[in-house]
Structures are given as C-alpha cells and as structure tokens.
Design a protein around this motif. Sequence first.
Motif, PDB file in Angstrom:
ATOM      1  N   LEU A 194     -32.316  16.932  16.162  1.00  0.00           N
ATOM      2  CA  LEU A 194     -33.292  15.754  15.441  1.00  0.00           C
ATOM      3  C   LEU A 194     -34.632  15.780  16.143  1.00  0.00           C
ATOM      4  O   LEU A 194     -35.628  15.210  15.576  1.00  0.00           O
ATOM      5  N   GLY A 195     -34.611  16.049  17.641  1.00  0.00           N
ATOM      6  CA  GLY A 195     -35.896  15.861  18.273  1.00  0.00           C
ATOM      7  C   GLY A 195     -36.088  14.412  18.407  1.00  0.00           C
ATOM      8  O   GLY A 195     -37.263  13.903  18.509  1.00  0.00           O
ATOM      9  N   ALA A 196     -35.298  13.411  18.622  1.00  0.00           N
ATOM     10  CA  ALA A 196     -35.328  12.101  18.748  1.00  0.00           C
ATOM     11  C   ALA A 196     -33.898  11.548  19.351  1.00  0.00           C
ATOM     12  O   ALA A 196     -33.167  12.262  19.511  1.00  0.00           O
ATOM     13  N   GLU A 197     -34.204  10.235  19.339  1.00  0.00           N
ATOM     14  CA  GLU A 197     -32.993   9.412  20.001  1.00  0.00           C
ATOM     15  C   GLU A 197     -31.936   9.579  19.027  1.00  0.00           C
ATOM     16  O   GLU A 197     -32.039   9.498  17.931  1.00  0.00           O
ATOM     17  N   ASP A 198     -30.937   9.676  19.705  1.00  0.00           N
ATOM     18  CA  ASP A 198     -29.357   9.638  19.094  1.00  0.00           C
ATOM     19  C   ASP A 198     -29.031   8.261  18.599  1.00  0.00           C
ATOM     20  O   ASP A 198     -28.430   7.558  19.549  1.00  0.00           O
ATOM     21  N   GLY A 199     -29.218   7.750  17.544  1.00  0.00           N
ATOM     22  CA  GLY A 199     -28.899   6.210  17.095  1.00  0.00           C
ATOM     23  C   GLY A 199     -27.518   6.008  17.274  1.00  0.00           C
ATOM     24  O   GLY A 199     -26.742   6.778  16.840  1.00  0.00           O
ATOM     25  N   THR A 221     -22.300   7.984  17.369  1.00  0.00           N
ATOM     26  CA  THR A 221     -23.715   8.396  17.043  1.00  0.00           C
ATOM     27  C   THR A 221     -23.970   8.893  15.857  1.00  0.00           C
ATOM     28  O   THR A 221     -23.194   9.559  15.288  1.00  0.00           O
ATOM     29  N   TYR A 222     -25.448   8.723  15.570  1.00  0.00           N
ATOM     30  CA  TYR A 222     -25.654   9.430  14.281  1.00  0.00           C
ATOM     31  C   TYR A 222     -25.343  11.227  14.416  1.00  0.00           C
ATOM     32  O   TYR A 222     -25.468  11.701  13.180  1.00  0.00           O
ATOM     33  N   SER A 223     -25.577  11.501  15.512  1.00  0.00           N
ATOM     34  CA  SER A 223     -25.334  13.061  15.664  1.00  0.00           C
ATOM     35  C   SER A 223     -23.947  13.722  15.469  1.00  0.00           C
ATOM     36  O   SER A 223     -23.717  14.874  15.383  1.00  0.00           O
ATOM     37  N   GLY A 224     -23.090  12.657  15.337  1.00  0.00           N
ATOM     38  CA  GLY A 224     -21.529  12.982  15.169  1.00  0.00           C
ATOM     39  C   GLY A 224     -20.985  12.939  16.582  1.00  0.00           C
ATOM     40  O   GLY A 224     -19.826  13.350  16.692  1.00  0.00           O
ATOM     41  N   ARG A 225     -21.525  12.613  17.661  1.00  0.00           N
ATOM     42  CA  ARG A 225     -20.712  12.458  19.023  1.00  0.00           C
ATOM     43  C   ARG A 225     -19.902  11.323  18.944  1.00  0.00           C
ATOM     44  O   ARG A 225     -20.344   9.963  18.402  1.00  0.00           O
ATOM     45  N   VAL A 226     -18.799  11.467  19.696  1.00  0.00           N
ATOM     46  CA  VAL A 226     -17.668   9.939  20.044  1.00  0.00           C
ATOM     47  C   VAL A 226     -17.661  10.172  21.585  1.00  0.00           C
ATOM     48  O   VAL A 226     -17.293  11.246  22.059  1.00  0.00           O
ATOM     49  N   LEU A 227     -18.286   9.153  22.157  1.00  0.00           N
ATOM     50  CA  LEU A 227     -18.216   8.826  23.672  1.00  0.00           C
ATOM     51  C   LEU A 227     -17.555   7.634  24.170  1.00  0.00           C
ATOM     52  O   LEU A 227     -17.494   6.764  23.470  1.00  0.00           O
ATOM     53  N   VAL A 228     -16.350   7.842  25.080  1.00  0.00           N
ATOM     54  CA  VAL A 228     -15.717   6.715  25.398  1.00  0.00           C
ATOM     55  C   VAL A 228     -16.014   6.637  27.011  1.00  0.00           C
ATOM     56  O   VAL A 228     -15.759   7.701  27.615  1.00  0.00           O
ATOM     57  N   PHE A 229     -16.387   5.433  27.283  1.00  0.00           N
ATOM     58  CA  PHE A 229     -16.716   5.134  28.514  1.00  0.00           C
ATOM     59  C   PHE A 229     -15.841   4.136  29.279  1.00  0.00           C
ATOM     60  O   PHE A 229     -15.321   3.090  28.789  1.00  0.00           O
ATOM     61  N   SER A 263     -14.905  12.645  25.473  1.00  0.00           N
ATOM     62  CA  SER A 263     -15.978  12.763  24.425  1.00  0.00           C
ATOM     63  C   SER A 263     -15.757  13.949  23.503  1.00  0.00           C
ATOM     64  O   SER A 263     -14.824  14.927  23.990  1.00  0.00           O
ATOM     65  N   CYS A 264     -16.324  13.885  22.231  1.00  0.00           N
ATOM     66  CA  CYS A 264     -16.149  14.931  21.429  1.00  0.00           C
ATOM     67  C   CYS A 264     -17.266  15.016  20.496  1.00  0.00           C
ATOM     68  O   CYS A 264     -17.940  14.278  20.226  1.00  0.00           O
ATOM     69  N   HIS A 265     -17.434  16.052  19.622  1.00  0.00           N
ATOM     70  CA  HIS A 265     -18.635  16.293  18.640  1.00  0.00           C
ATOM     71  C   HIS A 265     -18.058  16.586  17.256  1.00  0.00           C
ATOM     72  O   HIS A 265     -17.414  17.495  17.238  1.00  0.00           O
ATOM     73  N   LEU A 266     -18.407  15.792  16.291  1.00  0.00           N
ATOM     74  CA  LEU A 266     -17.946  15.802  15.044  1.00  0.00           C
ATOM     75  C   LEU A 266     -19.259  16.353  14.124  1.00  0.00           C
ATOM     76  O   LEU A 266     -20.145  16.208  14.532  1.00  0.00           O
ATOM     77  N   PRO A 267     -18.927  16.932  12.911  1.00  0.00           N
ATOM     78  CA  PRO A 267     -19.998  17.620  12.194  1.00  0.00           C
ATOM     79  C   PRO A 267     -20.926  16.467  11.481  1.00  0.00           C
ATOM     80  O   PRO A 267     -21.834  16.857  10.882  1.00  0.00           O
ATOM     81  N   TYR A 268     -20.404  15.187  11.322  1.00  0.00           N
ATOM     82  CA  TYR A 268     -21.357  14.236  10.429  1.00  0.00           C
ATOM     83  C   TYR A 268     -21.478  13.140  11.356  1.00  0.00           C
ATOM     84  O   TYR A 268     -20.681  12.831  12.401  1.00  0.00           O
ATOM     85  N   PRO A 269     -22.312  12.081  10.875  1.00  0.00           N
ATOM     86  CA  PRO A 269     -22.454  10.886  11.763  1.00  0.00           C
ATOM     87  C   PRO A 269     -21.546   9.982  11.759  1.00  0.00           C
ATOM     88  O   PRO A 269     -20.555   9.842  10.683  1.00  0.00           O
ATOM     89  N   VAL A 288     -11.483   7.277  13.963  1.00  0.00           N
ATOM     90  CA  VAL A 288     -12.883   7.653  13.660  1.00  0.00           C
ATOM     91  C   VAL A 288     -13.184   8.173  12.433  1.00  0.00           C
ATOM     92  O   VAL A 288     -12.528   8.950  11.818  1.00  0.00           O
ATOM     93  N   THR A 289     -14.157   7.404  11.896  1.00  0.00           N
ATOM     94  CA  THR A 289     -14.571   7.743  10.430  1.00  0.00           C
ATOM     95  C   THR A 289     -16.049   8.249  10.371  1.00  0.00           C
ATOM     96  O   THR A 289     -16.682   7.760  11.283  1.00  0.00           O
TER      97      THR A 289
END
Length: 317
Positions: A194-199, A221-229, A263-269, A288-289
């Motif tokens: 997106l060239g922007a912050e990942d909301g 996040t909006y890009s589809g990331r799931v992050l567990v801290f 962490s993982c990356h999903l195809p949708y927000p 996760v939805t």
Amino acid sequence: ENIGIFVGSAEDTRLRLYMPRKEHVIGGASVSLHEVPFSLSLLSTGDVTDKERSKSTLTFSSPIMAIDCLCMKQSNDGSSETKEAFINYLALGCQDGTIRVASFTCERAFNGHAFTAVGNTDLVVDGPIVTLDLSVRLPKYPTTRDQDVTNHPRVDLVVGSLCGFVCAFHQVSGADQPFEGPEEVVSNLYCGRLGAEDGVLCVKSVACCGIQTGYAIAVGTYSGRVLVFEPILEASASTTGSGTDEAEAITTAAVVGYRIYWSCHLPYPVHGISAADVDGDGMAELLVTTRRSLHIFQVNVDDAVEAAKKRIVDLCK
C-alpha cells in the motif's frame, strides 16, 4: 440481571445506550431493544451538579469508533472474593485519538439509568482509534510502572490505531485510580504493497500457555497480518527485613517491553481476533476473522512446553 448495549456513530459524537423494555421480554429473552436516556456522573464533591458532571463525562471531541466493556466482581477491599460487589468498565476510543475509560457502579434497578463513575481517565494517542480491548487478571508480575506485586486485580487496556501502532495501559491499584501508560507493544507497522502505514483493525489480550506471564497480545492489521506479542520479563532481586529481623530475598519480574511470539499473513484484512476452546481439549485456540474467512489456529503443545521451559531458564540466569 440487566443488559445494555452502548453504541457510537461516525455521524456524531454521541454515546447511546440500548436496553430491552420489560414489556418486551418474553420467556426471559428480549425481542427488541430501544434507546434509553442515561447519565454517567462523576463521584466527586463540590458545587458541580450531577447534570454538569454527566455532561462532562459524556462529552467527546470526535466520533466514537471503538467501544469495549468489562464487568468485574470485587469486594470493598479490592480482592475478588468475600462480599460480592460489581464494578463496570467502559472504554471508548475516538477518531482523534482520545480514549476515555470510566469505571462505574449502578443499582440493580438502574435508578432511572443513572450510573455513578468512581473513576474516569482520559488518554490521548495518535488516532484514529478503531479497536481496543479491556481485560482483567490477578498479576503474577508487575508492570514497569508498578514494581510491587499486589492482590488487586489488574485491569489492562490494549489500544490499536490506524496509524500502525499498538500500546497498553494498566490500572493496578483499584477502580478509582487512573490508568498508567502508554507502554508500546509495536509501532511503525508499514505495508509496502500500500505504500502506507499498516492500520491496526483489531487487538485482543489472549491466554497463552507457552508464555511465562500466561497472556499475549494479538494484533490484526489491514494488510492481513496476525501478530502475537509476548511480554518481555526482567528479573530483579530485593531483600526485606532489618535489624534483628531475618532478611528474606525476593525475586520479582517486571514487564519491560514486548516481542513477536508468533505471526502469519492472511490474504484479507483481519477484522476480529478472539480465543476459545473450540475442540474441548482444555487449551484455547486463536480465532481470526477476515473479510471473507474464519481461521482457527491451534497451539502446538510440544512447542509451548519447550518455550515455557526456555523462558523459565532465561529468567533464572
């Protein structure tokens, strides 16, 4: 038992309350909800009227974009046992980054829907705030801002922003005390596509058996990331006793930051994150939805045990 739903709108700065009417409750279940008038007055002294205090508590500078509630059983001495009493928490996140957390009590009959706030904290971060999460726990480990382990239930507030960061606030000494923080969980999340912050669209404090503190903060996040801290613990030693008293060494651990646990990356927000034991094995799964799907992630028991052992060894060094 009375149940209500707080609602905010992007069209104005009002906070609304919807509740069932007695005449519309059939067989213990309500068939419809109606907006009802209510007030939330600060418990304070002076010449300020209830109407003025309520107006101040329910006045917001921008539209409300995130709401979370928490009902906690406690006693007068702050513990979660003995004589039953209830304290309610209401957290509100606004478009301009303003966060308001009110702890309040109410009569069973709602006394005309008049709530009394025993605590009220205003916080400001870089908004818009579209997600926040309230949770409570009896802390084994103090936060960086409170080095003493107490028996008071600790209330945690996790906040996510469309500007690509997550932070946490803590209330450690009772419902009438302010929230302390912020403690940065993650910042500068960026989406190259997106060239922007990942909301950040959703945050959730979840139980995690592979982490020494017993909990983690999950972020979507909006890009589809799931992050567990996971919280980072730092051990410290102190001694008690003086004079003829026998000195006792006490080792405590404070949360000094957060790091990626999984962490993982999903195809949708990612629009929602929760945890529940969906298969009845006694261990919670991560739910996760996204815009088009529901995902269930299961804990690897062997990895969780090894991770817990490693963290205990690291802490004892």
